[in-house]
Structure formats: C-alpha cells, structure tokens
Design a protein around this motif. Structure first.
Motif, PDB file in Angstrom:
ATOM      1  N   ASP A 199       0.812  -1.223   0.000  1.00  0.00           N
ATOM      2  CA  ASP A 199       0.000   0.000   0.000  1.00  0.00           C
ATOM      3  C   ASP A 199       0.843   1.270   0.000  1.00  0.00           C
ATOM      4  N   HIS A 200       2.145   1.144   0.263  1.00  0.00           N
ATOM      5  CA  HIS A 200       2.988   2.325   0.392  1.00  0.00           C
ATOM      6  C   HIS A 200       4.209   2.302  -0.530  1.00  0.00           C
ATOM      7  N   PHE A 277      12.212   8.037 -10.062  1.00  0.00           N
ATOM      8  CA  PHE A 277      12.910   7.771  -8.805  1.00  0.00           C
ATOM      9  C   PHE A 277      12.036   6.884  -7.927  1.00  0.00           C
ATOM     10  N   ASP A 278      12.722   6.058  -7.138  1.00  0.00           N
ATOM     11  CA  ASP A 278      12.089   5.076  -6.264  1.00  0.00           C
ATOM     12  C   ASP A 278      11.856   5.732  -4.909  1.00  0.00           C
ATOM     13  N   VAL A 279      10.601   6.000  -4.568  1.00  0.00           N
ATOM     14  CA  VAL A 279      10.286   6.796  -3.376  1.00  0.00           C
ATOM     15  C   VAL A 279      10.810   6.173  -2.084  1.00  0.00           C
ATOM     16  N   PRO A 280      10.442   4.924  -1.719  1.00  0.00           N
ATOM     17  CA  PRO A 280      10.905   4.408  -0.429  1.00  0.00           C
ATOM     18  C   PRO A 280      12.400   4.123  -0.369  1.00  0.00           C
ATOM     19  N   LEU A 330       2.784  10.257   1.833  1.00  0.00           N
ATOM     20  CA  LEU A 330       3.422   8.942   1.834  1.00  0.00           C
ATOM     21  C   LEU A 330       4.652   8.921   2.733  1.00  0.00           C
ATOM     22  N   TYR A 331       5.451   9.977   2.677  1.00  0.00           N
ATOM     23  CA  TYR A 331       6.621  10.066   3.555  1.00  0.00           C
ATOM     24  C   TYR A 331       6.202  10.000   5.025  1.00  0.00           C
ATOM     25  N   ASP A 332       5.135  10.692   5.384  1.00  0.00           N
ATOM     26  CA  ASP A 332       4.669  10.715   6.770  1.00  0.00           C
ATOM     27  C   ASP A 332       4.220   9.331   7.225  1.00  0.00           C
ATOM     28  N   ALA A 340      11.034   5.053   7.463  1.00  0.00           N
ATOM     29  CA  ALA A 340      11.230   6.294   6.721  1.00  0.00           C
ATOM     30  C   ALA A 340      11.917   6.026   5.397  1.00  0.00           C
ATOM     31  N   ALA A 341      11.480   6.724   4.349  1.00  0.00           N
ATOM     32  CA  ALA A 341      12.079   6.558   3.032  1.00  0.00           C
ATOM     33  C   ALA A 341      13.585   6.792   3.110  1.00  0.00           C
TER      34      ALA A 341
END
Length: 351
Positions: A199-200, A277-280, A330-332, A340-341
């Motif tokens: 989901d994230h 770019f890969d967020v996590p 999403l970061y939060d 955390a990413a």
C-alpha cells in the motif's frame, strides 16, 4: 538557341533544388547526434558561471551540475543489519566464545531462503556490538534474521523452513543452541508487513517525448551527463548516484536497451526516455522530488522534448504540485511505521 539555353538552365536549377530537398529530408530523418566537443578553455556564452537550467516555479531551484571532484566526500558503505522491524530473529546461544575465523568457515554458502535474504551476526566480546563475523574477532553469542517481506512478496512457510535448516546447520557446526520463533507467528507478521509495503510502494516516473527529431544514444548521454547522470549497470540506464556507496541512485533515466546494445548506438532513433525515482528507496534529504522536476525541465529544454505521463498527457507545474502533496503524505506514513524513506529498513523492505 536562347530558348534552349534557358530551358537547360531551368532544368539544372530544378534538379539542384530536388537534390537539396532530398539531402534535407535525409538529414531530418536521422537521429540527433553528439555535438562536437569545444576546446577546454572555451565557455558556453549562454550559461553564466554556476548557473543551472530553469526548473518549475512550484519547486525550489536544485543544483544539477556535476560536483567538483575536490569537494566530493568519500562514500560510506552500507552494511545490512538485522532489524526486528522487518526480520524474524533466531538467537544462537553458545557456552564457549567462538573465533571469527571459525564462524566464517561455517557460514551457509548462500544466505537466501527462497527470495528472502537472511543475515548472521555475532556479539563482539571486545566492542559489545552485533556485527557480521570478522577474522581476528571473538564472539559470545550469535543471532540470525530472515527478512519478512520484500517486493517479491511475504515470507512463506517453505522459505522459513529453508532458513531454519540453514541456520541449524551453522549452529551445529559452532556448537550453538538456536531458539527459533514460531513459524505461524512469523508468517502472519510477514503477511501483515507485505500488505503495508504494497500500500505504500511508489515509483514516480515521467516520460520525455521528442517534439521533432529523434535522438541517438550518444545525444541522450551527452545531455544527461551535463546534469550529473552516469552510465548504470544495465544497458539503456543512466543514473544520478546517491551519496552513499551502494545506495540506490537518486534518479534513473532509462531508454530502450536494444538501442544501447546496437552495433552502432548512434544510428538508433529514440523518441522517448523515462525519468524516475524510487520513493521508499531514496532519502528525502537528497531532495529527489526537486531533482526529478528540475531534471525533467532541464532535459526537456535541452532535448526539445515534452514532459508527459504514461498516457501521453502533458505534465506541468500544477501536476507536479499535486504529486508533491501525495508524496508528503506517503513520507509521513512511512515514517510513522519507522520505515522512513531512504532508511536501511525501507531499502531492504522495498527491494
């Protein structure tokens, strides 16, 4: 006679015009190639010293130029650590201290259970810290951790059994007594963590689509190189490196791998590249979202390209503002789960 000469001259002019048109059409159909390099002492009159190409008004400016080698710090090597947040951990008790050499000699040849990595660490008697077994050190206890989930899915019963079998063999070899967590509890944790990860997970991408003439591979590499991109490990992939040795790239610029592998890559005609770019995987402190926007804008100007989404719809400042709001949320949520990413745990989970 004068009429004959006039007709001959007219015919010559027509033929010359047709030949020139054919040459123009041929050049227009060819992909853009790398521009000739200028002398080292020459400067581009269009760019002031320290200037960068423009970015969207909605984002702060980002320095995209390659850093001065003298200012580049030595990269830090990332070492995976067992983490109770994403690993199922088995403790291995021993009665007599074990040397690093002995532990290394009995480590499993492959430390994977299915597609899940697992790690073995020892408690160093000198530093009192957990670490991968190293020569010249002594250990009073060991632990083994298998990753509960990754982008390949959740840890299942078969993978967990393989982990237990390999760790048991290591324990027997060094005279340790392992204490494994219950399989059903481990699998349930793995499924819950995998659901959260699903989901994230997010990978943001835009396409740069040529507005006119196609590009050669060298042309793309030349423009990307001006903004710090270097060749990746995979053909058709350029990356903006991260600050840490072994860390994921901040940005990735990809195009058709077949063109990159062609006998003459500069003859390949490309009309689309993907910037992502890969967020996590990426630390927000490196400002990947800002760099993503600024790189897209700079490359689109330099290569005469439109910035579009997967469906070919143009993207502008308003679109990026909406994406930025979703990214903050999403970061939060990742940080609230202690994932955390850009953190080591997030990079392992989303791999």
């Amino acid at each position: 006679m004068s009429l004959t000469v006039a007709l001959a001259l007219f015919g010559a002019v027509v033929l010359a015009a047709m030949a020139a048109h054919a040459v123009w059409q041929s050049r227009r159909a060819q992909p853009r190639r790398v521009a000739q390099a200028r002398p080292v002492e020459a400067r581009d009159p269009g760019l002031a010293e320290g200037a960068v190409e423009p970015s969207f008004d909605a984002a702060p400016s980002a320095e995209l130029a390659v850093a001065d080698p003298a200012e580049v710090r030595a990269p830090r090597r990332m070492v995976p650590r067992i983490d109770s947040l994403i690993d199922a951990i088995a403790m291995l008790a021993i009665e007599v201290q074990v040397s690093g050499e002995m532990a290394i000699s009995h480590l499993p040849p492959t430390r994977r259970a299915g597609n899940k990595p697992f790690f073995i660490e020892g408690l160093n008697v000198f530093t009192r810290e957990w670490e991968p077994p190293a020569a010249g050190q002594r250990y009073s206890e060991f632990q083994a951790g298998v990753q509960l989930a990754n982008r390949g899915g959740a840890l299942n019963e078969i993978e967990y059994s393989e982990f237990v079998q390999k760790v048991q063999a290591f324990a027997d070899a060094i005279g340790a007594m392992p204490d494994f967590p219950d399989m059903l509890e481990v699998v349930a944790r793995a499924r819950e963590l995998d659901a959260f990860a699903g989901d994230h997970d997010a990978q943001l991408a835009v396409h740069l689509s040529s507005r006119s003439v196609a590009w050669s591979v060298g042309y793309i590499q030349q423009h990307a190189g001006r903004h710090g991109f270097v060749p990746g490990m995979v053909p058709g992939r350029l990356v903006l490196p991260g600050a840490e040795d072994g860390a994921p790239p901040v940005l990735t610029l990809s195009f058709d791998s077949q063109a990159a592998l062609a006998e003459d890559p500069n003859q390949a005609a490309l009309r689309d590249v993907t910037l992502s770019f890969d967020v996590p995987q990426t630390d927000p402190s490196s400002e990947p979202f800002v760099a993503w926007q600024a790189s897209a804008q700079a490359l689109s100007l330099g290569m005469d390209a439109a910035i579009v989404d997967d469906n070919g719809h143009p993207l502008g400042a308003e679109s990026f503002a909406v994406i930025g709001s979703e990214l903050t949320r999403l970061y939060d949520e990742l940080a609230a789960r202690d994932l955390a990413a850009g953190s080591a745990a997030a990079r392992r989970l989303f791999s």
